[in-house]
Design an enzyme around this catalytic site. Structure first.
Site, PDB file in Angstrom:
ATOM      1  CB  CYS A  46      15.986  -7.079  19.113  1.00 56.89           C
ATOM      2  SG  CYS A  46      17.772  -6.951  19.018  1.00 56.89           S
ATOM      3  CB  THR A  47      11.569  -7.392  22.208  1.00 53.68           C
ATOM      4  OG1 THR A  47      12.284  -8.628  22.284  1.00 53.68           O
ATOM      5  CG2 THR A  47      10.092  -7.648  22.408  1.00 53.68           C
TER       6      THR A  47
END
Ligand code: BEZ
Length: 213
Positions: A46-47
């Site tokens: 997600c980062t």
């Protein structure tokens, strides 16, 4: 459980986000939108996804697309994580992340797939046109980061085919030849496509990409 389909109106909502309270339709205005969910803050895939999204700001703006992310974490968690995204991905997050702690929006859009994960959102993507119609829905598993170039490619196709009687073939990229809609007769195609066309089969006719309007 949501039963949204292509062609449905994207449901409107009010959300708490990393940028304050936002009404979705007001945020979208008259342009295009991408609403996408990710499983959780402070996770590696997600980062990278949110970092890429921030770096693509100009590419989205060029196509008149506004982007909004969502997870079921809270606003303070989002704000702390955004600092990590900015420093590790060498960017500045420039779009709101919804804090959907009560899962109201996730359920509205069917972003929780209980057999994949009972509580966290999967990687859902919705592309929404200026009339607020859902034009694309894709769902990825948590373990696979999305390809944001593919999303831009689909938006290019949607914006082209909204204005011209064409469709885009497999692996098409902006600028490449397109196919003429089967609903157009070859007789009419001579007038509609001044750049000409090649009839491979009566149902498969290729023409240079028309200029975008
Ligand atoms: C990630 O973003 O890295 C991730 C999130 C949930 C499950 C697996 C990976």
């Amino acid at each position: 459980m949501s039963d949204l389909k292509l062609g449905d109106k994207a449901p409107n909502f009010d959300a708490e986000t990393s940028e304050g309270k936002i009404n979705f339709y007001e945020f979208l205005g008259d342009g295009w939108g991408i609403l996408f969910s990710h499983p959780a803050d402070y996770t590696p895939v997600c980062t990278t996804e949110l970092g890429v999204t921030a770096k693509y700001k100009e590419k989205f703006e060029k196509r008149d697309v506004k982007v909004m992310a969502l997870s079921v974490d809270g606003v303070e968690s989002h704000k702390g994580w955004i600092e990590d995204i900015n420093s590790t991905q060498d960017t500045t997050v420039n779009f709101p992340i919804i804090a959907d702690e009560d899962r109201k929006i996730a359920n509205l859009y069917g972003m929780i797939h209980p057999k994949a994960d009972n509580t966290l959102t999967v990687r859902s993507v919705f592309i929404i046109d200026p009339e607020k119609t859902i034009k694309l829905m894709i769902t990825y598993p948590a373990s696979t980061g999305r390809n944001f170039d593919e999303l831009l490619r689909v938006i290019d196709s949607l914006q082209l085919t909204a204005n011209h009687k064409v469709a885009t073939p497999a692996n098409w990229k902006n600028g490449e030849d397109v196919v003429i809609s089967p609903a157009i007769s070859s007789e009419d195609a001579k007038d509609i496509f001044p750049k000409g066309f090649k009839e491979v089969k009566p149902y498969l006719r290729m023409t240079p990409q028309p200029d975008k309007q």
